[in-house]
Every structure is written in C-alpha cells, then in structure tokens.
Write an enzyme that holds these catalytic residues in place. Structure first.
Site, PDB file in Angstrom:
ATOM      1  N   CYS A  84       6.040   2.346   0.771  1.00 47.27           N
ATOM      2  CA  CYS A  84       5.400   3.616   1.108  1.00 47.27           C
ATOM      3  C   CYS A  84       5.723   4.634   0.019  1.00 47.27           C
ATOM      4  O   CYS A  84       6.859   4.677  -0.463  1.00 47.27           O
ATOM      5  CB  CYS A  84       5.939   4.096   2.453  1.00 47.27           C
ATOM      6  N   LEU A  85       4.731   5.453  -0.343  1.00 50.47           N
ATOM      7  CA  LEU A  85       4.956   6.474  -1.364  1.00 50.47           C
ATOM      8  C   LEU A  85       6.013   7.484  -0.917  1.00 50.47           C
ATOM      9  O   LEU A  85       6.618   8.158  -1.742  1.00 50.47           O
ATOM     10  CB  LEU A  85       3.643   7.205  -1.698  1.00 50.47           C
TER      11      LEU A  85
ATOM     12  N   HIS B 173      -0.540   1.304   8.980  1.00 51.60           N
ATOM     13  CA  HIS B 173       0.507   2.062   8.282  1.00 51.60           C
ATOM     14  C   HIS B 173       0.111   3.542   8.182  1.00 51.60           C
ATOM     15  O   HIS B 173       0.924   4.434   8.449  1.00 51.60           O
ATOM     16  CB  HIS B 173       0.699   1.434   6.890  1.00 51.60           C
ATOM     17  N   GLU B 174      -1.158   3.794   7.842  1.00 54.62           N
ATOM     18  CA  GLU B 174      -1.604   5.190   7.656  1.00 54.62           C
ATOM     19  C   GLU B 174      -1.733   5.922   8.998  1.00 54.62           C
ATOM     20  O   GLU B 174      -1.396   7.101   9.102  1.00 54.62           O
ATOM     21  CB  GLU B 174      -2.926   5.249   6.886  1.00 54.62           C
TER      22      GLU B 174
ATOM     23  N   HIS C 222       1.546   7.083  10.027  1.00 50.50           N
ATOM     24  CA  HIS C 222       1.925   8.335   9.353  1.00 50.50           C
ATOM     25  C   HIS C 222       1.426   9.543  10.143  1.00 50.50           C
ATOM     26  O   HIS C 222       2.150  10.514  10.341  1.00 50.50           O
ATOM     27  CB  HIS C 222       1.311   8.407   7.952  1.00 50.50           C
TER      28      HIS C 222
ATOM     29  N   GLY D  26      -2.810   3.745  -0.217  1.00 49.95           N
ATOM     30  CA  GLY D  26      -3.153   4.524   0.965  1.00 49.95           C
ATOM     31  C   GLY D  26      -2.348   5.804   0.981  1.00 49.95           C
ATOM     32  O   GLY D  26      -1.254   5.859   0.410  1.00 49.95           O
TER      33      GLY D  26
ATOM     34  N   GLN E  96       1.543  13.337   4.424  1.00 49.57           N
ATOM     35  CA  GLN E  96       2.456  12.966   3.327  1.00 49.57           C
ATOM     36  C   GLN E  96       2.420  13.988   2.194  1.00 49.57           C
ATOM     37  O   GLN E  96       3.324  14.026   1.361  1.00 49.57           O
ATOM     38  CB  GLN E  96       2.076  11.601   2.744  1.00 49.57           C
TER      39      GLN E  96
HETATM   40 NI    NI Z   1       3.125   5.235   3.628  1.00 46.99          NI
END
Ligand code: NI
Length: 177
Positions: free
Chosen positions: A93-94, A135-136, A139, A46, A51
């Site tokens: 998470c990235l 989660h997204e 963000h 995701g 991000q």
């Molecule tokens: Ni994330």
C-alpha cells in the site's frame, strides 16, 4: 500536473470513514485528476481519496500492464453488492511504507457506484482487480490491509516501522548544517 501528498500509516486520517459524494462538481473532477497524477507518479495501481487527505468516497485504479495503454477506472460512492470465493494475494500500500504481506480476500466481487460523470457503473471483477477493489473500498472505510493480518504480524510491522521512521528522521537531520 498536480501531485498530492500521500498520507502514511499511522496518520489518523487514514482511519476515518470517507463521506459519500452528493455533487460531482469541478472540485471533484480536479481531485480525481490530482489523484491520478499522484497514483501514476508514485507509482501505484490504486489510490483512495482519503489517502491524500480528502475524506470522500472516491477511488481510482489502473492495473494495465506497463507496456500497454493506461486504463484508469474511477469509482465514486462504491458499494460491494456481491462477493464470493477466497483468494490469498500479496498486498502492499502506498500508505504503508516498506511492507507487503499476504491477505485473504474474496476471489470475485461485484461493485456498484458512479463513474466520474455520475453515470451508474457495475464492475464485476476477479483476480488482481477484485483484490484492488476490496483494498481501496477498505481504505474508504478506514481499514488498511495490515488490519487483516494476525496481531503478531501487525505488531512486528509496527516495531519495524518505528525503526524505519527513526532512521529517516536521522538521515534528515544529518543533512542540516
Ligand atoms: Ni492502499
């Protein structure tokens, strides 16, 4: 293929709430394509637009198994319209390097928004997909999964992160002659 740089915590841009999109134009299409390239390359399941430093309310996800065809979802201007139940799952998470932790989330969730053509969509999800959606959307509101942890856990991670970043800096310097 165009890759974008993924911002890393504690970058302040990750903390700014993203803006709704009023016009899904060519620029938005290009952004979505670049986000997909970036997510698959990372690899991640995701990615939210902020991000990669673009403060718009778009996220993408693909939780299809590796041996199955890709199944990319694009959600623009998402709203959570229903959620219930409670589930605890391991998240990473990235934008949060070298860390994963258990986070409490709603077990089932319904999200409304637009697809990349601007058509209204409703996603009713549970399991991993429900977790990814929450989660997204977090963000896009400037929230990271580590915000859901206890203060102690977060502080321990911050300390570890500063060591990791220092180590990376050292390794960088050592390659300069
Ligand atoms: Ni994330």
């Amino acid at each position: 293929m165009a890759l974008k740089e993924i911002l890393i915590y504690p970058d302040p841009v990750l903390r700014e709430p993203a803006e709704p999109i009023s016009n899904i134009d060519g620029k938005v299409q290009k952004l979505i394509d670049d986000m997909a390239d970036t997510m698959y390359y990372a690899p991640g399941i995701g990615l939210a637009s902020n991000q990669v430093g673009e403060p718009y309310r778009i996220f993408i996800f693909d939780i299809s198994p590796k041996d199955k065809p890709k199944e990319l979802f694009v959600v623009i201007n998402p709203e959570i319209v229903e959620s219930d139940g409670l589930v605890v799952g391991e998240e990473g998470c990235l934008s949060v390097v070298d860390y994963s932790a258990e986070v409490k989330r709603a077990e089932r969730i319904t999200v409304q928004g637009l697809d990349r053509e601007g058509n209204p969509i409703t996603l009713k999800k549970e399991g991993l997909a429900a977790i990814v959606l929450q989660h997204e959307i977090d963000h896009l509101n400037g929230t990271l999964f580590i915000d859901h942890l206890s203060k102690l856990k977060r502080e321990l991670y911050k300390r570890r992160l500063s060591k990791v970043l220092k180590e990376k800096q050292k390794n960088k310097n050592s390659t300069i002659f």
